[in-house]
Structures are given as C-alpha cells and as structure tokens.
Enzyme design. Structure first.
Site, PDB file in Angstrom:
ATOM      1  N   LYS A 223     -43.585 -21.045  42.241  1.00  0.00           N
ATOM      2  CA  LYS A 223     -42.796 -21.211  43.684  1.00  0.00           C
ATOM      3  C   LYS A 223     -43.727 -20.898  44.770  1.00  0.00           C
ATOM      4  O   LYS A 223     -43.925 -21.334  45.762  1.00  0.00           O
ATOM      5  CB  LYS A 223     -41.462 -20.408  43.724  1.00  0.00           C
TER       6      LYS A 223
ATOM      7  N   TYR B 204     -42.250 -18.072  36.957  1.00  0.00           N
ATOM      8  CA  TYR B 204     -41.319 -18.671  37.915  1.00  0.00           C
ATOM      9  C   TYR B 204     -42.011 -18.756  39.455  1.00  0.00           C
ATOM     10  O   TYR B 204     -42.153 -19.355  40.226  1.00  0.00           O
ATOM     11  CB  TYR B 204     -40.016 -18.254  37.880  1.00  0.00           C
TER      12      TYR B 204
ATOM     13  N   THR C 198     -38.293 -18.704  47.555  1.00  0.00           N
ATOM     14  CA  THR C 198     -37.810 -17.367  47.050  1.00  0.00           C
ATOM     15  C   THR C 198     -38.431 -16.333  47.543  1.00  0.00           C
ATOM     16  O   THR C 198     -39.745 -16.547  47.647  1.00  0.00           O
ATOM     17  CB  THR C 198     -37.614 -17.166  45.638  1.00  0.00           C
ATOM     18  N   ASP C 199     -37.799 -14.943  47.743  1.00  0.00           N
ATOM     19  CA  ASP C 199     -38.686 -13.901  48.105  1.00  0.00           C
ATOM     20  C   ASP C 199     -39.442 -13.324  46.884  1.00  0.00           C
ATOM     21  O   ASP C 199     -40.359 -12.282  47.099  1.00  0.00           O
ATOM     22  CB  ASP C 199     -37.387 -12.598  48.519  1.00  0.00           C
ATOM     23  N   GLU C 200     -39.157 -14.034  45.682  1.00  0.00           N
ATOM     24  CA  GLU C 200     -40.010 -13.519  44.632  1.00  0.00           C
ATOM     25  C   GLU C 200     -41.555 -13.839  44.747  1.00  0.00           C
ATOM     26  O   GLU C 200     -42.341 -13.029  44.109  1.00  0.00           O
ATOM     27  CB  GLU C 200     -39.604 -13.808  43.272  1.00  0.00           C
TER      28      GLU C 200
HETATM   29  P1  NAD Z   1     -30.300 -24.071  39.659  1.00  0.00           P
HETATM   30  O1  NAD Z   1     -31.227 -23.831  38.638  1.00  0.00           O
HETATM   31  O2  NAD Z   1     -29.012 -23.699  39.637  1.00  0.00           O
HETATM   32  O3  NAD Z   1     -30.554 -25.655  40.252  1.00  0.00           O
HETATM   33  C1  NAD Z   1     -31.574 -26.171  40.087  1.00  0.00           C
HETATM   34  C2  NAD Z   1     -31.288 -27.665  40.376  1.00  0.00           C
HETATM   35  O4  NAD Z   1     -32.302 -28.570  40.259  1.00  0.00           O
HETATM   36  C3  NAD Z   1     -30.498 -28.467  39.256  1.00  0.00           C
HETATM   37  O5  NAD Z   1     -29.413 -28.985  39.564  1.00  0.00           O
HETATM   38  C4  NAD Z   1     -31.436 -29.166  38.287  1.00  0.00           C
HETATM   39  O6  NAD Z   1     -30.894 -30.363  37.722  1.00  0.00           O
HETATM   40  C5  NAD Z   1     -32.248 -29.822  39.421  1.00  0.00           C
HETATM   41  N1  NAD Z   1     -33.742 -30.031  38.955  1.00  0.00           N
HETATM   42  C6  NAD Z   1     -34.508 -29.304  37.974  1.00  0.00           C
HETATM   43  N2  NAD Z   1     -35.551 -29.998  37.949  1.00  0.00           N
HETATM   44  C7  NAD Z   1     -35.507 -31.204  38.507  1.00  0.00           C
HETATM   45  C8  NAD Z   1     -36.363 -32.284  38.482  1.00  0.00           C
HETATM   46  N3  NAD Z   1     -37.592 -32.279  37.844  1.00  0.00           N
HETATM   47  N4  NAD Z   1     -36.135 -33.305  39.298  1.00  0.00           N
HETATM   48  C9  NAD Z   1     -34.928 -33.161  39.958  1.00  0.00           C
HETATM   49  N5  NAD Z   1     -34.007 -32.325  39.809  1.00  0.00           N
HETATM   50  C10 NAD Z   1     -34.360 -31.153  39.077  1.00  0.00           C
HETATM   51  O7  NAD Z   1     -31.207 -23.316  40.945  1.00  0.00           O
HETATM   52  P2  NAD Z   1     -30.702 -22.546  42.218  1.00  0.00           P
HETATM   53  O8  NAD Z   1     -30.456 -21.039  41.905  1.00  0.00           O
HETATM   54  O9  NAD Z   1     -29.650 -23.048  42.967  1.00  0.00           O
HETATM   55  O10 NAD Z   1     -31.907 -22.544  43.319  1.00  0.00           O
HETATM   56  C11 NAD Z   1     -32.247 -23.678  43.924  1.00  0.00           C
HETATM   57  C12 NAD Z   1     -33.386 -23.393  44.765  1.00  0.00           C
HETATM   58  O11 NAD Z   1     -33.153 -22.302  45.489  1.00  0.00           O
HETATM   59  C13 NAD Z   1     -34.868 -23.012  43.687  1.00  0.00           C
HETATM   60  O12 NAD Z   1     -35.759 -23.840  44.524  1.00  0.00           O
HETATM   61  C14 NAD Z   1     -35.026 -21.647  43.873  1.00  0.00           C
HETATM   62  O13 NAD Z   1     -36.317 -21.396  43.487  1.00  0.00           O
HETATM   63  C15 NAD Z   1     -34.468 -21.144  45.149  1.00  0.00           C
HETATM   64  N6  NAD Z   1     -33.929 -19.845  45.401  1.00  0.00           N
HETATM   65  C16 NAD Z   1     -32.880 -19.472  44.531  1.00  0.00           C
HETATM   66  C17 NAD Z   1     -32.287 -18.284  44.553  1.00  0.00           C
HETATM   67  C18 NAD Z   1     -31.184 -17.903  43.822  1.00  0.00           C
HETATM   68  O14 NAD Z   1     -30.956 -16.524  43.618  1.00  0.00           O
HETATM   69  N7  NAD Z   1     -30.817 -18.472  42.735  1.00  0.00           N
HETATM   70  C19 NAD Z   1     -32.763 -17.463  45.706  1.00  0.00           C
HETATM   71  C20 NAD Z   1     -33.590 -17.992  46.281  1.00  0.00           C
HETATM   72  C21 NAD Z   1     -34.316 -19.335  46.330  1.00  0.00           C
HETATM   73  O1  DAU Z   2     -34.845 -13.138  44.335  1.00  0.00           O
HETATM   74  C1  DAU Z   2     -34.555 -14.487  44.233  1.00  0.00           C
HETATM   75  C2  DAU Z   2     -34.356 -14.951  42.736  1.00  0.00           C
HETATM   76  O2  DAU Z   2     -33.432 -14.205  42.285  1.00  0.00           O
HETATM   77  C3  DAU Z   2     -34.441 -16.475  42.741  1.00  0.00           C
HETATM   78  O3  DAU Z   2     -35.530 -16.804  43.299  1.00  0.00           O
HETATM   79  C4  DAU Z   2     -34.097 -16.711  41.044  1.00  0.00           C
HETATM   80  O4  DAU Z   2     -34.270 -18.176  41.150  1.00  0.00           O
HETATM   81  C5  DAU Z   2     -32.917 -16.140  40.739  1.00  0.00           C
HETATM   82  O5  DAU Z   2     -32.663 -16.561  39.370  1.00  0.00           O
HETATM   83  C6  DAU Z   2     -32.881 -14.759  40.883  1.00  0.00           C
HETATM   84  O6  DAU Z   2     -34.011 -14.002  40.119  1.00  0.00           O
HETATM   85  P1  DAU Z   2     -33.628 -12.570  39.284  1.00  0.00           P
HETATM   86  O7  DAU Z   2     -34.575 -12.547  38.149  1.00  0.00           O
HETATM   87  O8  DAU Z   2     -33.571 -11.477  40.321  1.00  0.00           O
HETATM   88  O9  DAU Z   2     -32.219 -12.958  38.796  1.00  0.00           O
HETATM   89  P2  DAU Z   2     -31.365 -12.565  37.488  1.00  0.00           P
HETATM   90  O10 DAU Z   2     -29.800 -13.014  37.731  1.00  0.00           O
HETATM   91  O11 DAU Z   2     -31.906 -13.213  36.271  1.00  0.00           O
HETATM   92  O12 DAU Z   2     -31.333 -11.150  37.173  1.00  0.00           O
HETATM   93  C7  DAU Z   2     -30.927 -10.149  38.140  1.00  0.00           C
HETATM   94  C8  DAU Z   2     -31.330  -8.918  37.687  1.00  0.00           C
HETATM   95  O13 DAU Z   2     -30.709  -8.466  36.666  1.00  0.00           O
HETATM   96  C9  DAU Z   2     -32.735  -8.444  37.304  1.00  0.00           C
HETATM   97  O14 DAU Z   2     -33.193  -7.293  37.789  1.00  0.00           O
HETATM   98  C10 DAU Z   2     -32.628  -8.854  35.861  1.00  0.00           C
HETATM   99  C11 DAU Z   2     -31.402  -8.086  35.517  1.00  0.00           C
HETATM  100  N1  DAU Z   2     -30.800  -8.946  34.231  1.00  0.00           N
HETATM  101  C12 DAU Z   2     -30.599 -10.080  34.212  1.00  0.00           C
HETATM  102  C13 DAU Z   2     -29.903 -10.631  33.188  1.00  0.00           C
HETATM  103  C14 DAU Z   2     -29.844 -12.147  33.049  1.00  0.00           C
HETATM  104  C15 DAU Z   2     -30.385  -8.094  33.237  1.00  0.00           C
HETATM  105  O15 DAU Z   2     -30.427  -6.662  33.265  1.00  0.00           O
HETATM  106  N2  DAU Z   2     -29.536  -8.817  32.231  1.00  0.00           N
HETATM  107  C16 DAU Z   2     -29.387  -9.915  32.193  1.00  0.00           C
HETATM  108  O16 DAU Z   2     -28.731 -10.326  31.260  1.00  0.00           O
END
Ligand code: NAD
Ligand code: DAU
Length: 351
Positions: A163, A159, A133-135
């Site tokens: 990562k 988180y 992730t970019d975080e």
């Molecule tokens: P998600 O939470 O939707 O899915 C995570 C999956 O991992 C789930 O299916 C869960 O059951 C599985 N999992 C969790 N713990 C586990 C374990 N101990 N063993 C096996 N499986 C397990 O997550 P996502 O949003 O699809 O993100 C996927 C990946 O991409 C993560 O590594 C996240 O850090 C990265 N990522 C997410 C975003 C985003 O915007 N969502 C952006 C950049 C990177």
């Molecule tokens: O940047 C990549 C990341 O983006 C991933 O690594 C994470 O897995 C993914 O969850 C996401 O993180 P964020 O914290 O940016 O996403 P989230 O959807 O939780 O929140 C997006 C923005 O909205 C953030 O600034 C917080 C705000 N927010 C979020 C929720 C859930 C609100 O204002 N209200 C809310 O109820």
C-alpha cells in the site's frame, strides 16, 4: 450539481460496497461504475439494495489487466476514479505476499497509466482518488504519539509495504505529470459486510457458534476503530472538497487494545443472543503472535476536521452495537460467506 462518471474499484468488498451504496443513493445524477475482480473478498450480495438502480453498473474485471482497463475507459469515459480494490488482509500478505504486490502495486499503476492516457493533459474536473491505510506509517509505541499526514512512511508487513508503494506511485504521477490525485489514509474500519477473517466479524461469528477466539500474542496491540459508514462519508467529503495533491488522515480517535475490545464484544454478543453474562470469555484462546505484529495504530484526524469539516458521526459503543445487531440479524449473509455459497451470486444475477 455536475453529472459525473465515477469508476469505483473494489466496490464488491467491505468498504467499497458502502462507498458504492453511498454514492449511488446520494448522487442520482452520477453514473457509478463498480469494477471488481470478485476475489474471495468480493461479494455482490453486499450491493443487493442498489444493484438495479439506473445509475449503477457492475463491471467484472482485474485492475492489473491493462487491455481490459483500456477497453472500459474507452467505452465509459470515466472522469474520476475512487480506487479501493486491493488485497487487504495482513495475515494473507504474510503467507502469500506476491498477489499483494501484483494487485496493490501493479494494479494501481495500471489504473494511473490508463487514466493518464485517456485524460491526456486535460485534467479539468478529473480526479484519481486513492483510498489507503494508516499502516503505511508503521507502528507506534503504546500511549505515545499519533500518525500525522507528514509522518514518515515505515511499512512493516507485505500488505502495508504494497500500500505504501501504491501511495508513492500515486504521488509520483502527481509530481511528475501534474496528475490530479488525492490520497486518504484511514484507520481500522468495522461494520456490516466485513469479511469474517478480520477481527470483529470473525469473533462475532465465533461467539455465535461457540468456537475458539484466537487472540494473537497477549492481546495488547492497539487499533483505532472507525465505523465504515463514517469512512464512506469522509471519502465523499474528500472526493468533493479535497485539495488536489493532498493527503488526509481519517480516524475515530478511538483506541482499543485487542483484549479490551474482545471483552466488550463478548459482553454485547452474549447479552444479545441470550447467553449468561461473560459466558463466552472461556472461548478466548491466546495463540502465537502475528509475525511482525504492529503494536499500535492511532490517527490524528485534525486536518480533515479543520480543512474539510469531517468528524465521525457515531460513538464507538453505538457503532459496535449496530454492528453486532447486523451480524446477528444477517446470519444468512454470514452463513453464505462462511459456506462459500456467496461465490455463486454473480452467476445467478449477472449471467
Ligand atoms: P476487501 O478485501 O473487503 O475488498 C477488496 C475488494 O477488492 C474485493 O471486492 C476484491 O474482489 C477486490 N479486488 C481485489 N483484487 C482485485 C483486482 N485485482 N482487480 C479488481 N478488484 C479486486 O477490502 P476492504 O477492507 O474493503 O478495503 C478496501 C480498501 O481500503 C483497500 O484498498 C484497503 O487497503 C483500504 N483500507 C482498508 C481498511 C480496513 O480497515 N479494512 C482501512 C483503511 C484502508
Ligand atoms: O489500520 C487499517 C488496516 O486495518 C487496514 O489497512 C487493513 O486492510 C485491515 O485488515 C486492518 O488491519 P489489521 O491487521 O489491524 O486488522 P485485523 O482485523 O486483521 O486485526 C486487528 C487486530 O486483531 C490486530 O492487532 C491483529 C489482531 N487479531 C486479528 C485476528 C484476525 C487477533 O488477535 N486475532 C485474529 O484472529
């Protein structure tokens, strides 16, 4: 094209399910194994479309379970891993950090170690791809610079710290053992099958059900949004063409303040479900800010464009429109998730 045995972890989650579907459909000569623990975020309904394909196998298990990971490696002899399994929600990491440490740090190390044991020192045609992730880079000023691949790590939430640790471990295996790795760091994804705890699906669901829209702080935080299928395509390109040991940033050059994005969402959902224009703006509720809330994320994605030829295919307005339509047309999926019914899908299909 070579045959491959690809282990994808976290394939029942949001991004993982798009990656699994993409690889199963586009690479019929690859065997795709989806390893997932099915935590609250894992939903096998996401993969209905491909669950009976011959080149797809689901494996239910935990990435921190060393003996289990050894046993599946022994049985299937994977030659590559695309590692997505993680605890992914920042708010949960603030209230319950330890599971993030276990899954994201210990789980990643377990996979690295078992892959190393199995591949011995023969790394030809082997790959460990860590999806990150970019975080990990921390937080930017409003209107300032971008995250580059060489931006120093400065994670600020449990988180993102977990990562960042897993990225460091992957690089340590590469440096110390010449282990074949690649890492990508992506910005915020949106699209179908996202668990409705994340901003976009949560707010679409709440607008549809006339529930409050909780905006953290003043809604001025900025995120850089990318359609999830464009992320899956970037992962494909990096998997096949990425240079070993390298890191690639992935992003859409698509920054929105939360409040502007929420107003755009309200406009689209209200119009599509037949509300008066702007009707749902009354649902906006400013609430206490997220602890340690990162102000701005923004990716510079020049390297993946110049070196590997990837650029996002969808404009944001189009991607958001597709996303809103998908949640409106798939209210059964959304209802199954919000009611908890989705938890029984595994027993129904696989037991
Ligand atoms: P998600 O939470 O939707 O899915 C995570 C999956 O991992 C789930 O299916 C869960 O059951 C599985 N999992 C969790 N713990 C586990 C374990 N101990 N063993 C096996 N499986 C397990 O997550 P996502 O949003 O699809 O993100 C996927 C990946 O991409 C993560 O590594 C996240 O850090 C990265 N990522 C997410 C975003 C985003 O915007 N969502 C952006 C950049 C990177
Ligand atoms: O940047 C990549 C990341 O983006 C991933 O690594 C994470 O897995 C993914 O969850 C996401 O993180 P964020 O914290 O940016 O996403 P989230 O959807 O939780 O929140 C997006 C923005 O909205 C953030 O600034 C917080 C705000 N927010 C979020 C929720 C859930 C609100 O204002 N209200 C809310 O109820």
């Amino acid at each position: 094209m070579k045959n491959r045995k690809v282990l994808i972890t976290g394939g029942a989650g949001f991004i993982g399910s798009h990656v699994v579907r993409h690889f199963v459909k586009n690479y019929p000569n690859y065997q795709i194994y989806n390893l997932d623990k099915l935590t609250y975020a894992g939903n096998l309904e996401n993969l209905k479309e491909i669950e009976n394909k011959e080149n797809y196998t689901f494996l239910k298990g935990d990435i921190i379970d060393l003996e289990y990971i050894r046993s599946i490696f022994k049985e299937h002899n994977f030659d590559s891993i695309i590692h997505l399994a993680a605890e992914s929600h920042v708010d949960r990491s603030i209230s319950d950090p330890l599971i993030f440490i276990q899954t994201n740090i210990l789980g990643t190390s377990t996979l690295l170690q078992v892959a190393k044991e199995n591949w011995k020192d023969d790394y030809a045609d082997k790959l460990f791809y860590h999806v990150s992730t970019d975080e990990v880079y921390g937080s930017l000023e409003l209107g300032g610079d971008f995250f580059y691949e060489n931006t120093p790590y400065d994670p600020k939430s449990p988180y993102s710290a977990s990562k960042a640790s897993s990225d460091h471990l992957v690089r340590a295996w590469s440096h110390t053992y010449k282990f074949p790795v690649v890492i990508s760091n992506c910005s915020n994804n949106y699209g179908p099958y996202q668990f409705p705890e994340k901003l976009i699906p949560l707010f679409i669901n709440n607008i549809m059900h006339k529930k409050a829209l909780p905006v953290y702080g003043e809604g001025i935080n900025v995120r850089d949004w990318l359609y999830v299928e464009d992320h899956a395509k970037a992962i494909d390109v990096i998997f096949h063409k990425g240079k070993l040991g390298e890191t690639y940033n992935i992003g859409g050059h698509n920054e929105w303040t939360n409040i502007d994005l929420i107003k755009e969402l309200i406009k689209q959902v209200d119009q599509k479900i037949g509300n008066q224009p702007g009707e749902s703006e009354s649902l906006i509720t400013f609430v206490k800010d997220r602890a340690g809330h990162d102000l701005r994320y923004a990716i510079d994605a020049t390297k993946i464009k110049d070196d590997l030829g990837w650029v996002p295919s969808l404009q944001f307005e189009e991607g958001l429109g597709l996303t809103v339509d998908w949640y409106i047309n798939n209210s059964d999926w959304l209802n199954n998730v919000t009611s908890g019914e989705y938890r029984s899908y595994y027993e129904k299909q696989y037991s």
